[in-house]
Design an enzyme around this catalytic site. Structure first.
Site, PDB file in Angstrom:
ATOM      1  CG  ASP A 111       4.619  11.138   4.883  1.00  0.00           C
ATOM      2  OD1 ASP A 111       3.918  11.973   4.281  1.00  0.00           O
ATOM      3  OD2 ASP A 111       5.759  11.416   5.329  1.00  0.00           O
ATOM      4  CG  ASP A 149      -5.939  -2.880   0.825  1.00  0.00           C
ATOM      5  OD1 ASP A 149      -6.762  -2.757  -0.096  1.00  0.00           O
ATOM      6  OD2 ASP A 149      -5.274  -3.920   1.015  1.00  0.00           O
TER       7      ASP A 149
HETATM    8 MG    MG Z   1      -5.380  -2.853  -3.591  1.00  0.00          MG
END
Ligand code: MG
Ligand code: IPM
Length: 365
Positions: free
Chosen positions: A227, A255
């Site tokens: 996190d 991503d």
């Molecule tokens: Mg992915």
């Protein structure tokens, strides 16, 4: 011609075929320049496999991969196949079995934001002055993606679903060695990302990394909870050099890293295993099939082209050709060529189509 290789070309769905076309155009250019040849075995995969052969990973496609030196992969999946049962969808029924079949456990995702592209990043420019250069190493054949038991169905009249997050010591050890070696070749800074405050699998992950650190005295190992890592990537991405993490965390963080670097359309990846004397690998853009922009000629082919560069480097060992591809990409970017996803409205920009970008990169070889 003495250097002749075989490549399985699996373009797949969505923007896959159109960006693959550009990668092959660039491959033609480096073959001519550096005097080697490739036998390209083009096969359907994903939704295209389902349409052509009733299976996301047709037997003949797998066979072509088995006899190739490397796999150049596009992307799979799309809304047409989203209503299939979860384990028949292109993503799960094509890509994951390929990763598992060839034991491609080490996924290298270089997050690079060139100085010229800092404007394309959604981050404030002062946070990324001079660009970003991170290597994220994602464990690719373990964790929740493959852990058993896995279940979706009814029990006692209620629908339940189960995934299992499991890691064996040896799985962590082998990805750790890859990560320590990569860090050794770069700045020596390695950040291992886990969730050891909550997950047992992360406790083991951290223990193995800490033990192996002794074998790599030149590497400075740090640990970070996932996190916090997600937050630090947008707060101060330049603090990272090599990141290493387990399968699911790596999926998510890469991503994020791609977007921080300007666009999902520029991030390549190499999924490596070991087979014989050369490294076998599957090379694919880190982004998806982007069905919303497929067929419009606006997709960014750079991630596919840089994936080809990784294939040339790691599987074919055509280092000069790999360097040339990466150099050509940098030079067209600095000449102002931009697909739509990279456009910022700056004065020197030339907005180009998928094919024009591919042609420009091939011409720069
Ligand atoms: Mg992915
Ligand atoms: C990726 C993709 C895949 C993954 C999907 C398509 C199965 O998101 O390579 O990051 O989750 O690994």
């Amino acid at each position: 011609m003495n250097r002749e290789y075989s490549i399985a070309v699996l373009a797949g769905d969505g923007i896959g075929p159109e960006v693959m076309r550009e990668a092959l155009r660039v491959l033609d250019a480096v073959e001519t320049k550096y005097g080697f040849g490739t036998q390209r075995e083009e096969r359907p995969v994903g939704g295209a496999g389902i349409e052509a052969c009733g299976k996301a990973l047709p037997d003949d496609t797998l066979k072509a991969c088995e006899s190739a030196d490397a796999i150049l992969f596009g992307s799979v999946g799309g809304p047409q196949w989203d209503s299939l049962p979860p384990d028949e969808r292109p993503e799960r029924a094509a890509l994951l079995p390929l990763r598992k079949h060839f034991d491609l456990y080490a996924n290298l995702r270089p997050g690079v934001c060139l100085r010229e592209l800092t404007e394309a990043s959604p981050l404030k420019n002062q946070l990324i002055e001079g660009g970003i250069d991170i290597l994220c190493i994602r464990e690719l054949t373990g964790g929740m993606y493959f852990g058993e038991p896995k279940f979706y169905g009814e029990r006692n009249g209620e629908l339940i679903a189960l995934d299992t997050m499991i890691y064996h010591r040896r799985e962590i050890e082998r990805i750790a060695h890859i990560a320590f070696q990569a860090a050794q070749e770069r700045s020596g800074r390695l950040c291992s990302v886990d969730k050891a405050n909550v997950l047992s699998s992360s406790v083991l992950w951290r223990k193995v990394f800490t033990e192996l650190a002794g074998q790599y005295p030149k590497v400075q190992l740090t640990h970070m909870y996932v996190d916090n890592a997600a937050m630090q990537l947008v707060r101060n991405p330049q603090q990272f050099d090599v990141l290493v993490t387990e399968n699911t965390f790596g999926d998510i963080l890469t991503d994020e890293m791609a977007m921080v670097c300007g666009s999902l359309g520029t991030l390549p990846s190499a999924s490596l295993g070991a087979r014989g004397e050369r490294t076998f690998g599957l090379y694919e853009p880190s982004g998806g099939s982007a069905p919303d922009i497929a067929g419009k000629g606006i997709a960014n082919p750079i991630a596919q082209i840089l994936s080809l560069a990784m294939l040339l480097r790691f599987s074919l060992r055509e280092i000069a050709a790999a360097d040339a591809v990466e150099h050509a990409v940098r030079s067209v970017i600095s000449d102002g060529f931009r697909t739509k996803d990279l456009a910022t409205g700056a004065a020197n920009e030339r907005i180009v189509t998928t094919a024009e970008m591919g042609e420009a990169i091939a011409a720069a070889i």
